[in-house]
Design an enzyme around this catalytic site. Structure first.
Site, PDB file in Angstrom:
ATOM      1  CG  LEU A 163      -2.022  -0.851   1.394  1.00  0.00           C
ATOM      2  CD1 LEU A 163      -2.835  -0.938   2.647  1.00  0.00           C
ATOM      3  CD2 LEU A 163      -3.078  -0.677   0.146  1.00  0.00           C
ATOM      4  CG  ASP A 164      -0.381   4.886  -1.832  1.00  0.00           C
ATOM      5  OD1 ASP A 164      -0.890   4.677  -0.771  1.00  0.00           O
ATOM      6  OD2 ASP A 164      -0.881   5.528  -2.810  1.00  0.00           O
ATOM      7  CE  LYS A 165       6.034   7.783   4.732  1.00  0.00           C
ATOM      8  NZ  LYS A 165       7.508   8.271   4.847  1.00  0.00           N
TER       9      LYS A 165
ATOM     10  CB  SER B 124      -3.125   3.673   1.225  1.00  0.00           C
ATOM     11  OG  SER B 124      -3.131   4.446   0.142  1.00  0.00           O
TER      12      SER B 124
ATOM     13  NE  ARG C 288      -3.196   6.861  -2.878  1.00  0.00           N
ATOM     14  CZ  ARG C 288      -3.681   7.652  -1.960  1.00  0.00           C
ATOM     15  NH1 ARG C 288      -4.194   8.746  -2.187  1.00  0.00           N
ATOM     16  NH2 ARG C 288      -3.604   7.213  -0.542  1.00  0.00           N
TER      17      ARG C 288
END
Length: 262
Positions: free
Chosen positions: A110-112, A114, A209
């Site tokens: 997961l990106d930072k 999220s 996104r």
């Protein structure tokens, strides 16, 4: 059953040290090495309930996944999905996984900014079994955007939009400009018009996104609730637990399909 065998991921020595330090309770009382543990006993480490019965049941079933450590973690915002120790926000340090007896790594990421469900394991087969395109493992997200999307925009998101991402194949990165696969996109709550639920079976980089950006929507919150039959049930932000027996069965099924396709 000896208590020091029931603290998931801790070596016997680390478990003994945690017990001696008063960090472990059984049925609400501080435990020592002689404290009996019976079926139904509630064991906690640093206040976090340990799913020891689930792990013992999985071992008895002798599923392939039970030979390895499989964890689910509620990733808070600001944690980076990397094991790189030079990043102070790396998931191994922030999640407390460095103290485990087995080295674990993330299955996907997961990106930072999220939050939500992240799987970690010591099983090197898991990424291929759960992430390969033909695995079709569902991932469910609750997403908040900066304005209420129209019905037409929701339908467009579900049918697929063209986005640019980077494809990873054979340790090489290649740009990929293509439409996303059809997926489920719906409004789960009529009183929250800016909140959408996405159910995907593909996992392109920052996919949701970018899908929203393609329609002029900006994601303000992104939270994963489910992945491959695993959920966040019983967890709060920053907590982790071992997979339940039923969740391990689902992982085993994916491993069997992987082996059959090999």
């Amino acid at each position: 059953t000896r208590l020091n065998k029931l603290l998931p991921g801790l070596s016997r020595r680390a478990a003994d040290a945690a017990i001696a330090a008063g960090r472990v309770t059984v049925d609400g009382a501080e435990a020592d090495g002689r404290t009996p543990v019976r079926r139904g006993s509630v064991v906690t480490l640093d206040g976090q309930v340990q799913r020891w019965e689930a792990r013992e049941a999985a071992r008895e079933k002798k599923g392939a996944a039970a030979e390895f450590l499989y964890l689910k973690y509620w990733k808070p915002a600001g944690v980076t999905c990397t094991a790189d120790a030079s990043d102070p926000d790396n998931v191994i340090a922030r999640g407390g996984f460095a103290a485990l007896a087995e080295r674990v790594f993330t299955v996907g990421r997961l990106d930072k900014p999220s939050t939500g469900l992240l799987l970690l394991t010591s099983d090197g087969r898991a990424c291929e079994a759960l992430l390969r395109p033909d695995a079709n493992k569902q991932k469910r997200y609750t997403v908040q955007v900066d304005r209420p999307p129209t019905d037409e925009e929701v339908a467009t998101l579900a049918s697929g939009v063209v986005i640019s991402t980077t494809a990873q194949r054979d340790r090489t990165s290649k740009p990929l400009v293509a439409a996303t696969k059809p997926c489920v996109v719906r409004r789960p709550n009529a009183r929250a018009p800016r909140v959408l639920e996405f159910v995907l079976t593909e996992g392109r980089n920052r996919q949701i996104r970018k899908m929203c950006e393609a329609l002029g929507l900006r994601v303000t919150k992104l939270h994963r609730t489910h992945f491959a039959g695993v959920s966040l049930d019983g967890l709060r932000a920053g907590q982790w637990a071992e997979l339940t027996p039923r969740e391990l069965e689902r992982v085993d099924a994916a491993l069997r399909r992987r082996d059959a396709a090999a």
